[in-house]
Scaffold this motif. Structure first.
Motif, PDB file in Angstrom:
ATOM      1  N   PHE A  28       0.835  -1.206   0.000  1.00  0.00           N
ATOM      2  CA  PHE A  28       0.000   0.000   0.000  1.00  0.00           C
ATOM      3  C   PHE A  28       0.868   1.254   0.000  1.00  0.00           C
ATOM      4  CE2 PHE A  28      -2.107   3.326   2.570  1.00  0.00           C
ATOM      5  CZ  PHE A  28      -3.170   3.621   1.727  1.00  0.00           C
ATOM      6  N   TRP A  29       1.879   1.296   0.892  1.00  0.00           N
ATOM      7  CA  TRP A  29       2.742   2.476   0.962  1.00  0.00           C
ATOM      8  C   TRP A  29       3.632   2.586  -0.260  1.00  0.00           C
ATOM      9  CZ3 TRP A  29       0.845   5.917   3.809  1.00  0.00           C
ATOM     10  CH2 TRP A  29       0.212   5.625   5.009  1.00  0.00           C
ATOM     11  N   SER A  30       4.049   1.458  -0.815  1.00  0.00           N
ATOM     12  CA  SER A  30       4.828   1.480  -2.062  1.00  0.00           C
ATOM     13  C   SER A  30       3.997   2.073  -3.195  1.00  0.00           C
ATOM     14  CB  SER A  30       5.272   0.063  -2.453  1.00  0.00           C
ATOM     15  OG  SER A  30       6.133  -0.468  -1.489  1.00  0.00           O
ATOM     16  N   PHE A  31       2.727   1.658  -3.244  1.00  0.00           N
ATOM     17  CA  PHE A  31       1.817   2.164  -4.281  1.00  0.00           C
ATOM     18  C   PHE A  31       1.632   3.675  -4.144  1.00  0.00           C
ATOM     19  CE2 PHE A  31      -2.414   3.608  -5.442  1.00  0.00           C
ATOM     20  CZ  PHE A  31      -2.490   3.209  -6.772  1.00  0.00           C
ATOM     21  N   LEU A  32       1.358   4.126  -2.923  1.00  0.00           N
ATOM     22  CA  LEU A  32       1.125   5.563  -2.709  1.00  0.00           C
ATOM     23  C   LEU A  32       2.360   6.387  -3.051  1.00  0.00           C
ATOM     24  CD1 LEU A  32      -0.989   5.984   0.550  1.00  0.00           C
ATOM     25  CD2 LEU A  32      -1.697   6.280  -1.809  1.00  0.00           C
ATOM     26  N   GLY A  33       3.534   5.923  -2.620  1.00  0.00           N
ATOM     27  CA  GLY A  33       4.769   6.641  -2.918  1.00  0.00           C
ATOM     28  C   GLY A  33       5.002   6.779  -4.406  1.00  0.00           C
ATOM     29  N   TYR A  69      10.621   3.222  -3.726  1.00  0.00           N
ATOM     30  CA  TYR A  69       9.329   2.999  -3.056  1.00  0.00           C
ATOM     31  C   TYR A  69       9.064   1.518  -2.786  1.00  0.00           C
ATOM     32  CZ  TYR A  69       8.675   7.730  -4.842  1.00  0.00           C
ATOM     33  OH  TYR A  69       8.852   9.056  -5.146  1.00  0.00           O
ATOM     34  N   GLY A  70       9.646   0.654  -3.596  1.00  0.00           N
ATOM     35  CA  GLY A  70       9.369  -0.778  -3.452  1.00  0.00           C
ATOM     36  C   GLY A  70      10.485  -1.600  -2.847  1.00  0.00           C
ATOM     37  N   ALA A  71      11.724  -1.067  -2.875  1.00  0.00           N
ATOM     38  CA  ALA A  71      12.867  -1.808  -2.313  1.00  0.00           C
ATOM     39  C   ALA A  71      13.725  -0.841  -1.503  1.00  0.00           C
ATOM     40  CB  ALA A  71      13.683  -2.442  -3.428  1.00  0.00           C
ATOM     41  N   ILE A  72      13.101  -0.227  -0.494  1.00  0.00           N
ATOM     42  CA  ILE A  72      13.742   0.887   0.210  1.00  0.00           C
ATOM     43  C   ILE A  72      14.970   0.483   1.032  1.00  0.00           C
ATOM     44  CG2 ILE A  72      11.607   2.202   0.257  1.00  0.00           C
ATOM     45  CD1 ILE A  72      11.306   1.496   3.214  1.00  0.00           C
ATOM     46  N   GLN A  73      15.116  -0.808   1.314  1.00  0.00           N
ATOM     47  CA  GLN A  73      16.278  -1.272   2.078  1.00  0.00           C
ATOM     48  C   GLN A  73      17.510  -1.472   1.187  1.00  0.00           C
ATOM     49  OE1 GLN A  73      16.012  -1.476   5.421  1.00  0.00           O
ATOM     50  NE2 GLN A  73      13.896  -0.831   5.181  1.00  0.00           N
ATOM     51  N   SER A  74      17.309  -1.472  -0.112  1.00  0.00           N
ATOM     52  CA  SER A  74      18.420  -1.723  -1.034  1.00  0.00           C
ATOM     53  C   SER A  74      19.447  -0.587  -0.984  1.00  0.00           C
ATOM     54  CB  SER A  74      17.885  -1.856  -2.463  1.00  0.00           C
ATOM     55  OG  SER A  74      18.960  -1.861  -3.384  1.00  0.00           O
ATOM     56  N   PRO A  75      20.734  -0.916  -0.975  1.00  0.00           N
ATOM     57  CA  PRO A  75      21.769   0.132  -1.026  1.00  0.00           C
ATOM     58  C   PRO A  75      21.648   0.986  -2.292  1.00  0.00           C
ATOM     59  CG  PRO A  75      22.747  -1.995  -0.496  1.00  0.00           C
ATOM     60  CD  PRO A  75      21.322  -2.263  -0.879  1.00  0.00           C
ATOM     61  N   LEU A 167      10.903  10.304   1.122  1.00  0.00           N
ATOM     62  CA  LEU A 167      11.174  10.624   2.532  1.00  0.00           C
ATOM     63  C   LEU A 167       9.880  10.705   3.331  1.00  0.00           C
ATOM     64  CD1 LEU A 167      13.999  13.302   2.116  1.00  0.00           C
ATOM     65  CD2 LEU A 167      14.244  11.013   3.077  1.00  0.00           C
ATOM     66  N   PHE A 168       8.815  11.166   2.697  1.00  0.00           N
ATOM     67  CA  PHE A 168       7.517  11.270   3.381  1.00  0.00           C
ATOM     68  C   PHE A 168       6.861   9.896   3.530  1.00  0.00           C
ATOM     69  CE2 PHE A 168       2.879  11.792   3.261  1.00  0.00           C
ATOM     70  CZ  PHE A 168       2.710  12.522   4.437  1.00  0.00           C
ATOM     71  N   PHE A 169       6.627   9.213   2.416  1.00  0.00           N
ATOM     72  CA  PHE A 169       5.870   7.957   2.454  1.00  0.00           C
ATOM     73  C   PHE A 169       6.655   6.784   3.052  1.00  0.00           C
ATOM     74  CE2 PHE A 169       3.194  10.186  -0.640  1.00  0.00           C
ATOM     75  CZ  PHE A 169       1.947   9.908  -0.105  1.00  0.00           C
ATOM     76  N   ASN A 170       7.979   6.814   2.947  1.00  0.00           N
ATOM     77  CA  ASN A 170       8.765   5.712   3.496  1.00  0.00           C
ATOM     78  C   ASN A 170       9.047   5.843   4.993  1.00  0.00           C
ATOM     79  OD1 ASN A 170       8.872   4.562   0.965  1.00  0.00           O
ATOM     80  ND2 ASN A 170      10.899   5.330   0.485  1.00  0.00           N
ATOM     81  N   ASN A 171       8.642   6.960   5.581  1.00  0.00           N
ATOM     82  CA  ASN A 171       8.834   7.151   7.019  1.00  0.00           C
ATOM     83  C   ASN A 171       7.518   7.426   7.744  1.00  0.00           C
ATOM     84  OD1 ASN A 171      11.816   7.039   7.303  1.00  0.00           O
ATOM     85  ND2 ASN A 171      11.722   8.721   5.852  1.00  0.00           N
ATOM     86  N   ILE A 172       6.414   7.229   7.049  1.00  0.00           N
ATOM     87  CA  ILE A 172       5.104   7.560   7.614  1.00  0.00           C
ATOM     88  C   ILE A 172       4.634   6.539   8.648  1.00  0.00           C
ATOM     89  CG2 ILE A 172       3.540   6.428   5.959  1.00  0.00           C
ATOM     90  CD1 ILE A 172       2.116   9.222   5.760  1.00  0.00           C
ATOM     91  N   THR A 173       5.173   5.321   8.559  1.00  0.00           N
ATOM     92  CA  THR A 173       4.837   4.290   9.550  1.00  0.00           C
ATOM     93  C   THR A 173       6.118   3.834  10.251  1.00  0.00           C
ATOM     94  OG1 THR A 173       5.133   2.433   8.016  1.00  0.00           O
ATOM     95  CG2 THR A 173       2.953   3.442   8.082  1.00  0.00           C
TER      96      THR A 173
END
Length: 201
Positions: A28-33, A69-75, A167-173
């Protein structure tokens, strides 16, 4: 031997389960971002440029969206990689186009190859950067006319929009954290925990 086989089977089963687990909140958050990141760029383009001038919404931004938005942990998805990778690749692409403008079989591989090496050297490797370099040498119409302005807009300006949305959508939760190795965020969390402990004393 049987114990080893059973253990291997259990581990494999667990790994397959974890890999195929569907996290609806994460999706859901990936989609919104991605929706808002690309949407803002597309909105700006549709209201400032004519329908024939497709220069602000470049294809490599779609690939960047998958990462940030979909693989935010990736370097490869971190802000340094996003902005640095695109800007360096755009600079390489435009420079190669200026030197060898009419020999596509030479300019295209040179632009991509040099952009990869420079991204590796500067530790800003971002796979969509290769596409940004290729767009600079392979496009027709307005993009070649932009010259070095291509680096500022659409590349840098588009990256900044994508980054701000990320920065907004990936830190909202609390379950998502971006950038992953953000020293500032870690410092703020430490200060917050320290104040909480001090308040309890």
């Amino acid at each position: 031997m049987k114990k080893t086989i059973k253990r291997t089977f259990r581990v494999s089963k667990y790994v397959i389960y974890k890999e195929t687990l569907v996290d609806y909140k994460e999706h859901f958050w990936s989609f919104l971002g991605a929706f808002f990141g690309i949407g803002i760029i597309a909105f700006i383009q549709s209201h400032t440029l004519s329908a024939t001038e497709n220069i602000f919404l470049i294809g490599s931004f779609g690939a960047s969206s998958v990462l940030i938005y979909g693989a935010i942990q990736s370097p490869l998805a971190q802000p340094r990689n996003l902005v640095g990778g695109h800007v360096i690749s755009a600079l390489v692409g435009v420079t190669v186009y200026k030197i060898v403008p009419d020999i596509i079989w030479l300019s295209a591989p040179l632009a991509v190859a040099f952009s990869i090496v420079l991204m590796q050297y500067t530790k800003t490797l971002h796979p969509p950067g290769g596409a940004t370099a290729l767009i600079a040498v392979n496009s027709t119409g307005k993009i070649p006319e932009l010259g070095f302005w291509y680096i500022i807009s659409p590349v840098l300006s588009g990256c900044i929009i994508l980054l701000l949305v990320a920065l907004f959508f990936n830190n909202i939760t609390p379950n998502r954290s971006y950038p992953t190795h953000n020293r500032l965020m870690k410092l703020l969390k430490k200060k917050h925990l320290y104040k909480m402990k001090k308040g309890k004393l």
